[in-house]
Enzyme design. Structure first.
Site, PDB file in Angstrom:
ATOM      1  N   SER A 142      24.270  40.337  37.111  1.00  0.00           N
ATOM      2  CA  SER A 142      24.834  40.496  38.455  1.00  0.00           C
ATOM      3  C   SER A 142      26.223  41.111  38.366  1.00  0.00           C
ATOM      4  O   SER A 142      26.906  40.996  37.336  1.00  0.00           O
ATOM      5  CB  SER A 142      24.925  39.105  39.098  1.00  0.00           C
ATOM      6  OG  SER A 142      25.800  39.109  40.194  1.00  0.00           O
ATOM      7  N   TYR A 155      26.853  30.205  39.617  1.00  0.00           N
ATOM      8  CA  TYR A 155      25.947  31.373  39.624  1.00  0.00           C
ATOM      9  C   TYR A 155      26.565  32.484  38.773  1.00  0.00           C
ATOM     10  O   TYR A 155      25.926  33.050  37.890  1.00  0.00           O
ATOM     11  CB  TYR A 155      25.756  31.839  41.071  1.00  0.00           C
ATOM     12  CG  TYR A 155      24.957  33.112  41.211  1.00  0.00           C
ATOM     13  CD1 TYR A 155      23.570  33.071  41.309  1.00  0.00           C
ATOM     14  CD2 TYR A 155      25.595  34.358  41.260  1.00  0.00           C
ATOM     15  CE1 TYR A 155      22.825  34.247  41.445  1.00  0.00           C
ATOM     16  CE2 TYR A 155      24.866  35.524  41.387  1.00  0.00           C
ATOM     17  CZ  TYR A 155      23.486  35.466  41.482  1.00  0.00           C
ATOM     18  OH  TYR A 155      22.762  36.627  41.604  1.00  0.00           O
TER      19      TYR A 155
HETATM   20  P1  NAD Z   1      14.805  37.012  45.986  1.00  0.00           P
HETATM   21  O1  NAD Z   1      15.156  35.671  46.503  1.00  0.00           O
HETATM   22  O2  NAD Z   1      14.164  37.992  46.916  1.00  0.00           O
HETATM   23  O3  NAD Z   1      13.896  36.904  44.680  1.00  0.00           O
HETATM   24  C1  NAD Z   1      14.075  35.888  43.706  1.00  0.00           C
HETATM   25  C2  NAD Z   1      12.700  35.323  43.381  1.00  0.00           C
HETATM   26  O4  NAD Z   1      12.853  34.343  42.321  1.00  0.00           O
HETATM   27  C3  NAD Z   1      12.047  34.592  44.568  1.00  0.00           C
HETATM   28  O5  NAD Z   1      10.756  35.107  44.821  1.00  0.00           O
HETATM   29  C4  NAD Z   1      12.004  33.136  44.119  1.00  0.00           C
HETATM   30  O6  NAD Z   1      10.889  32.424  44.616  1.00  0.00           O
HETATM   31  C5  NAD Z   1      11.951  33.296  42.607  1.00  0.00           C
HETATM   32  N1  NAD Z   1      12.332  32.064  41.903  1.00  0.00           N
HETATM   33  C6  NAD Z   1      13.347  31.208  42.228  1.00  0.00           C
HETATM   34  N2  NAD Z   1      13.354  30.162  41.379  1.00  0.00           N
HETATM   35  C7  NAD Z   1      12.331  30.354  40.505  1.00  0.00           C
HETATM   36  C8  NAD Z   1      11.827  29.610  39.409  1.00  0.00           C
HETATM   37  N3  NAD Z   1      12.374  28.447  39.045  1.00  0.00           N
HETATM   38  N4  NAD Z   1      10.767  30.106  38.733  1.00  0.00           N
HETATM   39  C9  NAD Z   1      10.186  31.274  39.103  1.00  0.00           C
HETATM   40  N5  NAD Z   1      10.609  32.013  40.148  1.00  0.00           N
HETATM   41  C10 NAD Z   1      11.669  31.561  40.839  1.00  0.00           C
HETATM   42  O7  NAD Z   1      16.178  37.617  45.447  1.00  0.00           O
HETATM   43  P2  NAD Z   1      16.521  38.887  44.525  1.00  0.00           P
HETATM   44  O8  NAD Z   1      17.827  39.382  44.988  1.00  0.00           O
HETATM   45  O9  NAD Z   1      15.399  39.830  44.426  1.00  0.00           O
HETATM   46  O10 NAD Z   1      16.764  38.150  43.139  1.00  0.00           O
HETATM   47  C11 NAD Z   1      16.345  38.673  41.901  1.00  0.00           C
HETATM   48  C12 NAD Z   1      17.461  38.502  40.889  1.00  0.00           C
HETATM   49  O11 NAD Z   1      18.550  39.331  41.255  1.00  0.00           O
HETATM   50  C13 NAD Z   1      18.035  37.099  40.783  1.00  0.00           C
HETATM   51  O12 NAD Z   1      18.210  36.766  39.421  1.00  0.00           O
HETATM   52  C14 NAD Z   1      19.379  37.229  41.456  1.00  0.00           C
HETATM   53  O13 NAD Z   1      20.295  36.288  40.976  1.00  0.00           O
HETATM   54  C15 NAD Z   1      19.761  38.629  41.087  1.00  0.00           C
HETATM   55  N6  NAD Z   1      20.785  39.319  41.876  1.00  0.00           N
HETATM   56  C16 NAD Z   1      20.643  39.484  43.231  1.00  0.00           C
HETATM   57  C17 NAD Z   1      21.611  40.199  43.917  1.00  0.00           C
HETATM   58  C18 NAD Z   1      21.487  40.462  45.392  1.00  0.00           C
HETATM   59  O14 NAD Z   1      22.476  40.877  46.014  1.00  0.00           O
HETATM   60  N7  NAD Z   1      20.325  40.267  45.997  1.00  0.00           N
HETATM   61  C19 NAD Z   1      22.724  40.734  43.245  1.00  0.00           C
HETATM   62  C20 NAD Z   1      22.831  40.540  41.887  1.00  0.00           C
HETATM   63  C21 NAD Z   1      21.854  39.844  41.206  1.00  0.00           C
END
Ligand code: NAD
Length: 271
Positions: A142, A155
């Protein structure tokens, strides 16, 4: 040979939503066989319908459960003939708020999903990766791994841990010909964002709102590259450099940026 029938394969956690889901769709378009894993069973069913049952294996998996993770990998290996071209550790959760005001169990949950979940995946999948020439171990870190972010302190710490782990493993795994890389996304328009964030997002700059397909494209590029850190957008890389060169200056910039800067600067005697 299994259902994959000789196709290249990617194992994606957090595949039911956001970046994981977009990555599954993009790699399917490229002709790959997809393993989709998540705790969200409804999201997985929708994904399977979209990809077609012959083109994927989807399964409920909580990444914090190492024993079940190993079972899921064994099933995936059976479908791919013991191969895995990409392990994409992407599942993650975010819990916001001041560190000292959060229930300790919530803090531990973030560590378990965002970091222990990644360790579970890599430690269990290394055999499949080793068996696959040119394979890639890819993880979602991230932009909050550039400088520790207030309001999402734990986080942010887990994402620093992922970044450090990736750097170390990108060297260790050379002895197997396995690459390791990560992505550091800024603000991506997915369900993980607190309600209203997308509407309040700046219209320009490194924290402008970006669609999750852009991260999926980066996973594709990373497979065809030896680059270590993938910043989305690229300007996040400038923040990383600045934080390395002058962390005190970046700290003050972040204080200015945060909506709760006023609280942080408040004179405790007046409270
Ligand atoms: P999202 O919530 O759409 O997707 C995350 C997915 O992870 C969800 O479908 C959720 O059900 C699943 N999940 C949660 N806990 C879990 C577990 N214990 N086992 C299996 N699956 C699990 O959000 P996203 O933004 O697509 O997130 C993907 C990654 O990107 C994450 O690691 C998040 O921290 C990271 N991220 C997101 C952003 C942002 O701005 N959206 C920025 C930087 C990093």
């Amino acid at each position: 040979m299994g259902t994959a029938n000789g196709r290249k394969s990617i194992f994606i956690t957090g595949a039911a939503s956001g970046m994981g889901r977009e990555t599954a769709r993009l790699f399917r378009q490229k002709g790959w066989f997809i393993g989709g894993y998540d705790v969200n069973a409804d999201g997985l069913s929708a994904l399977e319908k979209e990809l077609g049952a012959d083109n994927c294996v989807v399964r409920k998996l909580d990444v914090t459960d190492k024993t079940d993770y190993e079972k899921a990998l064994a099933e995936f290996g059976a479908a791919t003939g013991g191969k895995m071209d990409i392990l994409y550790n992407n599942a993650g959760i975010g819990v916001g708020g001041f560190f000292d005001e959060q229930p300790f169990e919530d803090i531990l949950r973030v560590v378990r999903v965002n970091f222990i979940g990644v360790l579970n995946g890599i430690h269990s999948a290394i055999g499949l990766l080793k068996a696959t020439p040119g394979s890639l171990c890819f993880t979602t870190s991230s932009s909050s791994a550039t400088y520790g972010m207030p309001g999402i302190a734990v986080y942010s710490a887990t994402k620093h841990a992922v970044k450090g782990l990736t750097e170390a493993l990108s060297i260790e795994f050379r002895r197997y010909g396995v690459r390791a890389a990560d992505t550091l996304p800024g603000l991506i328009d997915t369900a993980i964002l607190p309600p209203g964030t997308a509407d309040r997002a700046p219209k320009e700059g490194m924290f402008r709102l970006i669609q999750p397909i852009e991260v999926a494209k980066i996973v594709w590029e990373a497979y065809n590259s030896d680059k270590l850190h993938w910043y989305v957008p690229e300007e996040i890389g400038d923040l990383d450099k600045a934080a390395g060169n002058n962390p005190e200056q970046v700290r003050e910039q972040i204080v200015q940026m945060m909506a709760f800067a006023e609280t942080l600067n408040a004179d405790p005697k007046k409270q």
